[in-house]
Design an enzyme around this catalytic site. Structure first.
Site, PDB file in Angstrom:
ATOM      1  CG  ASN A   9      -1.681   1.249   1.428  1.00 39.64           C
ATOM      2  OD1 ASN A   9      -1.796   2.051   0.501  1.00 39.64           O
ATOM      3  ND2 ASN A   9      -2.233   1.435   2.622  1.00 39.64           N
ATOM      4  CE  LYS A  11       0.270   3.358   4.774  1.00 35.62           C
ATOM      5  NZ  LYS A  11       0.222   3.508   6.203  1.00 35.62           N
ATOM      6  CG  HIS A  96      -5.665   1.763   5.342  1.00 36.74           C
ATOM      7  ND1 HIS A  96      -5.200   2.717   6.210  1.00 36.74           N
ATOM      8  CD2 HIS A  96      -4.644   0.904   5.129  1.00 36.74           C
ATOM      9  CE1 HIS A  96      -3.931   2.435   6.511  1.00 36.74           C
ATOM     10  NE2 HIS A  96      -3.574   1.342   5.871  1.00 36.74           N
ATOM     11  CD  GLU A  98      -2.743   5.471   6.845  1.00 35.33           C
ATOM     12  OE1 GLU A  98      -2.759   5.547   5.599  1.00 35.33           O
ATOM     13  OE2 GLU A  98      -1.804   4.956   7.482  1.00 35.33           O
ATOM     14  CD  GLU A 166      -3.346  -2.764   7.415  1.00 38.60           C
ATOM     15  OE1 GLU A 166      -2.241  -2.995   6.915  1.00 38.60           O
ATOM     16  OE2 GLU A 166      -4.002  -1.733   7.183  1.00 38.60           O
ATOM     17  N   GLY A 172       2.648   2.092  10.780  1.00 34.64           N
ATOM     18  CA  GLY A 172       3.583   3.201  10.598  1.00 34.64           C
ATOM     19  C   GLY A 172       4.275   3.626  11.888  1.00 34.64           C
ATOM     20  CB  SER A 212       5.467  -1.925  11.924  1.00 33.67           C
ATOM     21  OG  SER A 212       5.037  -0.595  12.141  1.00 33.67           O
TER      22      SER A 212
HETATM   23  C1  PEP Z   1      -0.643  -0.011   6.127  1.00 32.64           C
HETATM   24  O1  PEP Z   1      -0.780   1.190   5.993  1.00 32.64           O
HETATM   25  O2  PEP Z   1      -1.501  -0.776   5.638  1.00 32.64           O
HETATM   26  C2  PEP Z   1       0.518  -0.482   6.868  1.00 32.64           C
HETATM   27  C3  PEP Z   1       0.498  -1.706   7.307  1.00 32.64           C
HETATM   28  O3  PEP Z   1       1.553   0.405   7.053  1.00 32.64           O
HETATM   29  P1  PEP Z   1       3.009   0.082   7.705  1.00 32.64           P
HETATM   30  O4  PEP Z   1       3.471  -1.205   7.094  1.00 32.64           O
HETATM   31  O5  PEP Z   1       3.854   1.255   7.310  1.00 32.64           O
HETATM   32  O6  PEP Z   1       2.796  -0.027   9.169  1.00 32.64           O
END
Ligand code: PEP
Length: 250
Positions: A9, A11, A96, A98, A166, A172, A212
């Site tokens: 992803n 973003k 998601h 976000e 997630e 992040g 992460s």
């Molecule tokens: C995501 O935004 O779906 C995500 C898992 O981000 P990160 O791997 O940077 O934590």
């Protein structure tokens, strides 16, 4: 047997030219490595079509990061599933954290998008996960179960659906759920799907972990029985890191 799936992803990162460069590098490496897992990348809307062309020969799937639930009309700034399918997308990431936190998407809105995307022939990656406050209050299972059940309300066929667990506190932040913490929630999601659908649907559903994921922790997470690959944010912007994660998934 479920086939692992790893999706990057991106973003709100990369111009069209940067996206083509990164996608081409990933396509070449995936083409050479021929991993057993399914691989996808989700660039920004403006880059979708060109990235799709760069991926065409490689088997790497094109994914969008969001969609609207109407076909067209007065929805300034939005993009419909019809447009995504025409741009070459096979997948769309929905719900998601976000989108939920920064853009106010509720389970009901996510559900409308899920239904529309599946009806359009897109595969859906439905994201769910608890905040740190919810985890500390001990309501993780309750929150995630509601996100799954409400996100899938009136969806009768989940063959083309993937769920991404997630935990919001791990996205992040550099904090990863331990493999045991992640496995516990993945098993609970599979149980929810068995209650909502049936044993076969639960057995076939792929559940990605996201939060992460890095080359150093991917293999142990993907080694858990109910974790079927990953949704990768930051590490998907670096070819070598992303490829190491793809290789850990198969
Ligand atoms: C995501 O935004 O779906 C995500 C898992 O981000 P990160 O791997 O940077 O934590």
């Amino acid at each position: 047997m479920r086939r692992n799936i790893v999706v990057g992803n991106w973003k709100m990162n990369n111009t069209i030219a940067e996206s083509i460069e990164l996608a081409t590098a990933i396509a070449e490496k995936v083409g050479a490595a021929k991993p057993d897992c399914e691989v996808g990348i989700a660039p920004t809307f403006p880059a979708l079509h060109e990235v799709g062309k760069a991926l065409e020969w490689s088997g790497v799937k094109l994914a969008a990061q969001n969609c609207h639930y109407e076909n067209d009309g007065a929805f300034t700034g939005e993009v419909s599933t019809r447009m995504l399918a025409a741009a070459g997308c096979s997948y769309v990431i929905l719900g998601h954290s976000e989108r939920r936190q920064l853009f106010g998407e509720t389970n009901e809105v996510v559900n409308r998008k899920v239904k529309k995307a599946l009806a359009e022939g897109l595969r859906v990656i439905l994201c769910v996960g608890e905040t740190l406050d919810e985890r500390e209050r001990g309501v993780t299972e309750e929150i995630v179960t509601a996100q799954v059940a409400e996100g899938l309300a009136d969806v009768s066929d989940i063959t083309e659906l993937v769920i991404a667990y997630e935990p919001v506190w791990a996205i992040g932040t550099g904090k990863t759920a331990s493999k045991e913490q992640a496995q516990e929630v993945h098993a609970s999601i599979r149980g929810t799907i068995e209650r909502l659908y049936d044993e076969q649907a639960a057995k076939h559903l792929r559940i990605q972990y996201g939060g992460s994921v890095k080359p150093g922790n991917a293999a142990e997470l993907f080694g858990m029985p109910d974790i079927d690959g990953g949704l990768i944010g930051g590490a998907s912007l670096k070819v070598d890191d992303f490829m190491a994660i793809v290789e850990a998934a198969g």
